[in-house]
Design a protein around this motif. Structure first.
Motif, PDB file in Angstrom:
ATOM      1  N   LYS A  97      24.307 -18.247  36.192  1.00  0.00           N
ATOM      2  CA  LYS A  97      24.601 -18.097  37.615  1.00  0.00           C
ATOM      3  C   LYS A  97      26.059 -17.706  37.862  1.00  0.00           C
ATOM      4  O   LYS A  97      26.377 -17.047  38.866  1.00  0.00           O
ATOM      5  CB  LYS A  97      24.265 -19.397  38.352  1.00  0.00           C
ATOM      6  CG  LYS A  97      24.316 -19.277  39.863  1.00  0.00           C
ATOM      7  CD  LYS A  97      23.827 -20.557  40.529  1.00  0.00           C
ATOM      8  CE  LYS A  97      23.808 -20.398  42.047  1.00  0.00           C
ATOM      9  NZ  LYS A  97      23.301 -21.641  42.708  1.00  0.00           N
ATOM     10  N   GLN A  98      26.927 -18.088  36.949  1.00  0.00           N
ATOM     11  CA  GLN A  98      28.349 -17.745  37.096  1.00  0.00           C
ATOM     12  C   GLN A  98      28.608 -16.259  36.907  1.00  0.00           C
ATOM     13  O   GLN A  98      29.693 -15.762  37.227  1.00  0.00           O
ATOM     14  CB  GLN A  98      29.185 -18.548  36.090  1.00  0.00           C
ATOM     15  CG  GLN A  98      29.023 -20.059  36.170  1.00  0.00           C
ATOM     16  CD  GLN A  98      29.194 -20.597  37.575  1.00  0.00           C
ATOM     17  OE1 GLN A  98      30.202 -20.305  38.233  1.00  0.00           O
ATOM     18  NE2 GLN A  98      28.221 -21.381  38.036  1.00  0.00           N
ATOM     19  N   CYS A  99      27.598 -15.543  36.420  1.00  0.00           N
ATOM     20  CA  CYS A  99      27.777 -14.116  36.108  1.00  0.00           C
ATOM     21  C   CYS A  99      27.331 -13.199  37.236  1.00  0.00           C
ATOM     22  O   CYS A  99      27.331 -11.973  37.077  1.00  0.00           O
ATOM     23  CB  CYS A  99      26.995 -13.758  34.844  1.00  0.00           C
ATOM     24  SG  CYS A  99      27.477 -14.681  33.375  1.00  0.00           S
ATOM     25  N   THR A 100      26.935 -13.763  38.390  1.00  0.00           N
ATOM     26  CA  THR A 100      26.384 -12.917  39.443  1.00  0.00           C
ATOM     27  C   THR A 100      26.703 -13.441  40.840  1.00  0.00           C
ATOM     28  O   THR A 100      26.974 -14.635  41.029  1.00  0.00           O
ATOM     29  CB  THR A 100      24.846 -12.812  39.284  1.00  0.00           C
ATOM     30  OG1 THR A 100      24.349 -11.885  40.239  1.00  0.00           O
ATOM     31  CG2 THR A 100      24.168 -14.162  39.473  1.00  0.00           C
ATOM     32  N   LYS A 101      26.623 -12.536  41.808  1.00  0.00           N
ATOM     33  CA  LYS A 101      26.818 -12.910  43.210  1.00  0.00           C
ATOM     34  C   LYS A 101      25.544 -13.482  43.822  1.00  0.00           C
ATOM     35  O   LYS A 101      25.592 -14.276  44.752  1.00  0.00           O
ATOM     36  CB  LYS A 101      27.247 -11.678  44.015  1.00  0.00           C
ATOM     37  CG  LYS A 101      28.537 -11.033  43.549  1.00  0.00           C
ATOM     38  CD  LYS A 101      28.780  -9.720  44.296  1.00  0.00           C
ATOM     39  CE  LYS A 101      29.989  -8.986  43.768  1.00  0.00           C
ATOM     40  NZ  LYS A 101      30.151  -7.643  44.409  1.00  0.00           N
ATOM     41  N   ARG A 102      24.389 -13.007  43.311  1.00  0.00           N
ATOM     42  CA  ARG A 102      23.094 -13.435  43.870  1.00  0.00           C
ATOM     43  C   ARG A 102      22.149 -13.736  42.712  1.00  0.00           C
ATOM     44  O   ARG A 102      21.838 -12.866  41.906  1.00  0.00           O
ATOM     45  CB  ARG A 102      22.500 -12.337  44.760  1.00  0.00           C
ATOM     46  CG  ARG A 102      21.179 -12.710  45.434  1.00  0.00           C
ATOM     47  CD  ARG A 102      20.735 -11.622  46.417  1.00  0.00           C
ATOM     48  NE  ARG A 102      19.505 -11.963  47.104  1.00  0.00           N
ATOM     49  CZ  ARG A 102      18.355 -11.298  46.983  1.00  0.00           C
ATOM     50  NH1 ARG A 102      18.293 -10.220  46.207  1.00  0.00           N
ATOM     51  NH2 ARG A 102      17.274 -11.680  47.631  1.00  0.00           N
ATOM     52  N   TYR A 103      21.698 -14.993  42.657  1.00  0.00           N
ATOM     53  CA  TYR A 103      20.837 -15.454  41.569  1.00  0.00           C
ATOM     54  C   TYR A 103      19.459 -15.748  42.135  1.00  0.00           C
ATOM     55  O   TYR A 103      19.295 -16.641  42.977  1.00  0.00           O
ATOM     56  CB  TYR A 103      21.442 -16.710  40.943  1.00  0.00           C
ATOM     57  CG  TYR A 103      20.899 -17.071  39.581  1.00  0.00           C
ATOM     58  CD1 TYR A 103      20.640 -16.104  38.628  1.00  0.00           C
ATOM     59  CD2 TYR A 103      20.687 -18.412  39.231  1.00  0.00           C
ATOM     60  CE1 TYR A 103      20.168 -16.429  37.370  1.00  0.00           C
ATOM     61  CE2 TYR A 103      20.222 -18.758  37.964  1.00  0.00           C
ATOM     62  CZ  TYR A 103      19.961 -17.758  37.042  1.00  0.00           C
ATOM     63  OH  TYR A 103      19.489 -18.084  35.798  1.00  0.00           O
ATOM     64  N   ILE A 104      18.445 -14.987  41.710  1.00  0.00           N
ATOM     65  CA  ILE A 104      17.113 -15.097  42.300  1.00  0.00           C
ATOM     66  C   ILE A 104      16.058 -15.281  41.207  1.00  0.00           C
ATOM     67  O   ILE A 104      16.278 -14.947  40.049  1.00  0.00           O
ATOM     68  CB  ILE A 104      16.764 -13.863  43.167  1.00  0.00           C
ATOM     69  CG1 ILE A 104      16.953 -12.566  42.379  1.00  0.00           C
ATOM     70  CG2 ILE A 104      17.593 -13.840  44.429  1.00  0.00           C
ATOM     71  CD1 ILE A 104      16.638 -11.297  43.163  1.00  0.00           C
ATOM     72  N   ALA A 105      14.908 -15.833  41.621  1.00  0.00           N
ATOM     73  CA  ALA A 105      13.819 -16.091  40.683  1.00  0.00           C
ATOM     74  C   ALA A 105      12.517 -15.533  41.236  1.00  0.00           C
ATOM     75  O   ALA A 105      12.310 -15.493  42.455  1.00  0.00           O
ATOM     76  CB  ALA A 105      13.670 -17.592  40.426  1.00  0.00           C
ATOM     77  N   TYR A 106      11.652 -15.117  40.326  1.00  0.00           N
ATOM     78  CA  TYR A 106      10.296 -14.717  40.689  1.00  0.00           C
ATOM     79  C   TYR A 106       9.322 -15.494  39.816  1.00  0.00           C
ATOM     80  O   TYR A 106       9.440 -15.493  38.586  1.00  0.00           O
ATOM     81  CB  TYR A 106      10.093 -13.207  40.500  1.00  0.00           C
ATOM     82  CG  TYR A 106       8.674 -12.754  40.766  1.00  0.00           C
ATOM     83  CD1 TYR A 106       8.033 -13.094  41.959  1.00  0.00           C
ATOM     84  CD2 TYR A 106       7.967 -11.997  39.841  1.00  0.00           C
ATOM     85  CE1 TYR A 106       6.737 -12.692  42.210  1.00  0.00           C
ATOM     86  CE2 TYR A 106       6.674 -11.580  40.088  1.00  0.00           C
ATOM     87  CZ  TYR A 106       6.059 -11.933  41.275  1.00  0.00           C
ATOM     88  OH  TYR A 106       4.762 -11.542  41.517  1.00  0.00           O
ATOM     89  N   LEU A 107       8.372 -16.156  40.451  1.00  0.00           N
ATOM     90  CA  LEU A 107       7.376 -16.949  39.740  1.00  0.00           C
ATOM     91  C   LEU A 107       6.044 -16.196  39.756  1.00  0.00           C
ATOM     92  O   LEU A 107       5.434 -16.058  40.804  1.00  0.00           O
ATOM     93  CB  LEU A 107       7.197 -18.322  40.400  1.00  0.00           C
ATOM     94  CG  LEU A 107       8.482 -19.084  40.776  1.00  0.00           C
ATOM     95  CD1 LEU A 107       8.129 -20.390  41.462  1.00  0.00           C
ATOM     96  CD2 LEU A 107       9.346 -19.343  39.541  1.00  0.00           C
ATOM     97  N   TYR A 108       5.609 -15.702  38.597  1.00  0.00           N
ATOM     98  CA  TYR A 108       4.264 -15.127  38.581  1.00  0.00           C
ATOM     99  C   TYR A 108       3.308 -15.964  37.733  1.00  0.00           C
ATOM    100  O   TYR A 108       2.325 -15.474  37.187  1.00  0.00           O
ATOM    101  CB  TYR A 108       4.213 -13.646  38.253  1.00  0.00           C
ATOM    102  CG  TYR A 108       4.723 -13.132  36.943  1.00  0.00           C
ATOM    103  CD1 TYR A 108       4.584 -13.828  35.759  1.00  0.00           C
ATOM    104  CD2 TYR A 108       5.305 -11.867  36.887  1.00  0.00           C
ATOM    105  CE1 TYR A 108       5.026 -13.301  34.565  1.00  0.00           C
ATOM    106  CE2 TYR A 108       5.744 -11.326  35.690  1.00  0.00           C
ATOM    107  CZ  TYR A 108       5.606 -12.045  34.538  1.00  0.00           C
ATOM    108  OH  TYR A 108       6.045 -11.501  33.360  1.00  0.00           O
TER     109      TYR A 108
END
Length: 319
Positions: A97-108
């Motif tokens: 998470k420290q490597c990005t401005k926006r941390y998102i997840a997708y659950l399939y």
């Protein structure tokens, strides 16, 4: 814009996301932790001993270290998408998470099958393909995507019904459906893939009705497999309400669908001329459904389920 997708891409679906982002001019990269391999035989033996004696999977740890090493080389990212984040330990999520401005997840996968509740706080936004999980946890609902080009010319099918799936508890239902097909004097080609497929009763294999394979079908060969069928069979896993990739592959290939997922009726592309919903016992298959023609999906609805629309929604792209 720089975007990184992190996933265990066993069936090679996630690579399409990165390809689509690049087509849109995004500097995109894919970290496929499923592609990690032991360096040599000694590393493999060491990992096996560690799992047995210490209950510790060194390969999983090395996969996650690979994520951090790769991100260090790529540099800061505007967005990072993690697909099925339960495959990564919390301590590594903190660092990613420290490597990005926006941390998102997708659950399939549904949370009932793959629990990830302990990770919710890590993400700025969570998307899911499962309606129940979206309602229960206030996630953003989005289906899987149609990654194939639209089939323009018809292909003469060899079978009335085709199925491709993993070796799991859907096999018993598949056997029931094969018996129904035989009663209706209809042809079918069912392929079940998995390392444990050798355990299946040999009598089933001798009938040449359901083919059990250890080696998975290559991703690029899946469209040709489905084109062999007049109709595609879709069987959902237990505790799943989301739409599988089969639905969208069939959509692109203009194939009708037989499914045991009743939630398909809730989507705007649903047409009873194209979709037949099985009852719980799979005893209601009707031969008349095989006789009807595929009905074209309106272009504006079809477009909503393309990979192009999917990436624009997930990454909030305004291109």
């Amino acid at each position: 814009m720089k975007i990184c997708v992190i996933s265990f891409d066993f069936w090679n679906y996630d690579a399409h996301i990165v390809e689509e982002l690049r087509r849109k001019g995004v500097d995109a990269h894919h970290i496929n932790i499923g592609a990690y391999q032991h360096k040599d035989l000694s590393a493999r033996v060491k990992n096996t001993i560690s799992k047995i004696v210490l209950q510790r999977n060194l390969k999983n740890e090395l996969r996650q270290e690979m994520i951090l090493d790769t991100l260090k080389k790529l540099g800061p990212q505007d967005q990072i998408l993690v697909i099925n984040p339960e495959l990564i330990d919390m301590e590594f999520h903190h660092q990613i998470k420290q490597c990005t401005k926006r941390y998102i997840a997708y659950l399939y996968d549904s949370l009932a099958r793959c629990p990830a509740q302990h990770l919710f706080s890590e993400f700025d936004e969570i998307f899911t393909f499962d309606k129940k999980d979206a309602l229960d946890h206030h996630f953003k609902l989005i289906t899987n995507y149609n990654y194939l080009p639209e089939q323009k010319s018809p292909v003469q099918p060899k079978y009335d019904l085709v199925y491709l799936g993993s070796f799991d508890n859907r096999i018993s239902l598949l056997s029931t459906i094969s018996a129904q097909m035989e009663k209706l004097n209809l042809s079918y080609n069912f392929v079940v893939v998995g390392k444990k497929s050798w355990t299946k009763n040999i009598s089933f294999q001798n009938q040449n009705t359901i083919l059990y394979k250890r080696q998975r079908v290559k991703h690029e060969d899946i469209p040709d497999f489905y084109l062999q069928g007049n109709i595609v069979l879709d069987l959902v896993r237990d505790n799943q309400t989301g739409l599988s990739f089969r639905i969208f592959e069939a959509m692109a290939l203009k194939k009708k669908i037989i499914t045991n997922n009743p939630t398909i009726k809730d989507y705007d592309f649903y047409n009873p001329e194209n979709v037949f919903i099985l009852n719980e016992e799979a005893s209601n298959i009707e031969k008349s459904f095989f006789d009807g023609s595929y009905q074209e999906i309106p272009a504006e609805i079809y477009e909503k389920y393309t990979l192009s629309s999917w990436v624009e929604t997930i990454f909030s792209l305004d291109l």
